[in-house]
Scaffold this motif. Structure first.
Motif, short mmCIF file in Angstrom:
data_model
loop_
_atom_site.label_atom_id
_atom_site.label_comp_id
_atom_site.label_asym_id
_atom_site.label_seq_id
_atom_site.Cartn_x
_atom_site.Cartn_y
_atom_site.Cartn_z
N LYS A 126 1.23 -6.56 4.76
CA LYS A 126 1.41 -7.78 3.96
C LYS A 126 1.96 -8.89 4.85
O LYS A 126 2.62 -8.64 5.85
CB LYS A 126 2.33 -7.51 2.77
N SER A 127 1.71 -10.12 4.45
CA SER A 127 2.00 -11.26 5.32
C SER A 127 3.45 -11.71 5.23
O SER A 127 3.76 -12.86 4.90
CB SER A 127 1.08 -12.43 4.97
N GLY B 142 5.94 -3.26 -2.82
CA GLY B 142 4.65 -3.93 -2.68
C GLY B 142 4.34 -4.84 -3.85
O GLY B 142 3.84 -5.96 -3.67
N GLU B 143 4.66 -4.38 -5.05
CA GLU B 143 4.43 -5.20 -6.24
C GLU B 143 5.29 -6.46 -6.22
O GLU B 143 4.83 -7.54 -6.60
CB GLU B 143 4.72 -4.37 -7.49
N SER C 295 6.02 1.47 -3.57
CA SER C 295 5.04 0.74 -4.38
C SER C 295 5.69 -0.40 -5.13
O SER C 295 5.08 -1.47 -5.31
CB SER C 295 4.34 1.69 -5.35
N ILE D 149 6.46 -8.02 -3.53
CA ILE D 149 5.94 -8.94 -2.52
C ILE D 149 4.71 -9.66 -3.05
O ILE D 149 4.56 -10.88 -2.90
CB ILE D 149 5.61 -8.18 -1.22
N ASP D 150 3.81 -8.92 -3.71
CA ASP D 150 2.60 -9.54 -4.25
C ASP D 150 2.92 -10.58 -5.31
O ASP D 150 2.23 -11.60 -5.43
CB ASP D 150 1.69 -8.46 -4.85
N ALA D 151 3.98 -10.32 -6.09
CA ALA D 151 4.35 -11.24 -7.17
C ALA D 151 5.13 -12.45 -6.66
O ALA D 151 5.35 -13.40 -7.42
CB ALA D 151 5.17 -10.50 -8.22
N ASN D 152 5.53 -12.40 -5.39
CA ASN D 152 6.34 -13.49 -4.82
C ASN D 152 5.77 -13.92 -3.47
O ASN D 152 6.32 -13.60 -2.41
CB ASN D 152 7.79 -13.04 -4.67
N PRO D 153 4.65 -14.63 -3.49
CA PRO D 153 3.98 -15.00 -2.24
C PRO D 153 4.80 -15.92 -1.34
O PRO D 153 4.45 -16.11 -0.18
CB PRO D 153 2.70 -15.69 -2.73
N GLN E 132 2.67 -1.12 2.89
CA GLN E 132 3.16 -2.47 2.67
C GLN E 132 3.22 -3.29 3.96
O GLN E 132 3.33 -4.52 3.91
CB GLN E 132 4.56 -2.44 2.04
#
Length: 305
Positions: free
Chosen positions: A77-78, A49-50, A46, A52-56, A74
């Protein structure tokens, strides 16, 4: 944005830092210009995942182990994910062979013996070995088994792709017909929804009573309660496990102390063993990230490995 910045999170190690530099990248704390990430913690999917989301801007993430089941949420995610699949193939294959040899030579009984005992043993020379999984571990096992003249069948998702060194390459739909043939069944496959609970009581009942099961893949592929029942009923001669479900097992679990079971605490690839091997994988994929090589261990989100 710099093109060659790579971060190591959540913990960095000197061996991995040197691998990043050998690959040609510049090590950096996680920030808005970092496009590559080496993730070193299997226990906190997790948190990954956080991050990755915070660093597009992230484009590539290197995962620490061959199995990526813990990171399943995860994988959509792209970013491009690479794993360590194949990196630890040699020590894990070595461990699987050790378990098979030790079971056949009744080592669980002999190490506890206080008297001469019964003369019994099984030799893997000219034996029939069924490998469930067609990755690097199985490739190494075929090499290790060759001097023993073992006849090897490999079960894989895509049986139309022949597996080098195997006498037969079969699909998962043929597993039930192949288990009764085998003297040793070795599980090396990834944990996916298709393989979770693959070795259940129904399949254990297909084993020859003289056959052995070895699991060096993931614990949930073999149903623990079903295995205990099958061993108690004498449906197979024994089992060697380097993984379990749950993991770690609680003290006093029924797996401990049995004469027909060897349990090692996920030591086929210890930290001391994998550090050097993971550093090699990091260097390889840093080069690929910078356009100077090919990706190794690229993860397929649809397949889950």
């Amino acid at each position: 944005m710099a093109d060659n910045l790579v971060a190591i999170e959540p913990r960095s190690f000197p061996e991995y830092e040197r691998a990043v530099e050998r690959g040609g990248a510049k090590l950096s704390p996680m920030g808005s210009e970092v496009r590559g990430l080496i993730w070193t913690d299997y226990s906190s999917p997790s948190a990954l995942g956080e991050m990755i989301d915070a660093n597009p801007q992230l484009e590539w993430v290197q995962l620490p182990f061959a199995g990526v089941d813990a990171f399943s949420e995860q994988l959509d995610k792209s970013v491009l994910f690479t794993s360590a699949k194949g990196a630890y193939r040699e020590p894990v294959a070595e461990h699987a062979l050790m378990l098979a040899l030790a079971l056949g030579r009744k080592i669980p009984i002999r190490v506890k013996a206080s008297s001469w005992g019964k003369r019994e043993a099984f030799s893997i020379y000219d034996s029939k070995v069924l490998l469930i999984g067609a990755g690097g571990i199985s490739e190494e096992l075929i090499k290790l088994l060759a001097p023993f003249r073992a006849e090897v069948t490999v079960v894989r998702n895509n049986p139309e792709l022949e597996f080098s060194g195997a006498k037969i390459t079969a699909g998962l739909d043929q597993l039930d017909s192949l288990i009764p043939w085998a003297d040793i069944v070795i599980v090396t496959c990834a944990l996916t929804e298709k393989t979770r609970g693959l070795i259940n009581y129904q399949r254990l009942s297909l084993f020859k009573p003289t056959a052995y099961l070895v699991n060096v893949a993931r614990g949930p592929i073999v149903l623990s309660d079903d295995l205990l029942r099958a061993l108690d009923e004498g449906l197979l001669a024994g089992a060697g496990l380097d993984v379990s479900d749950p993991e770690p097992l609680p003290d006093g679990h029924a797996f401990f102390g049995r004469d027909d079971l060897i349990l090692t605490p996920h030591t086929a690839d210890t930290k001391e063993i994998v550090t050097r091997l993971f550093a090699i994988r990091i260097e390889q994929n840093v080069r690929a990230f910078l356009g100077n090589g090919s990706w190794v261990g690229r993860v397929s989100p649809s397949l889950g490995y």
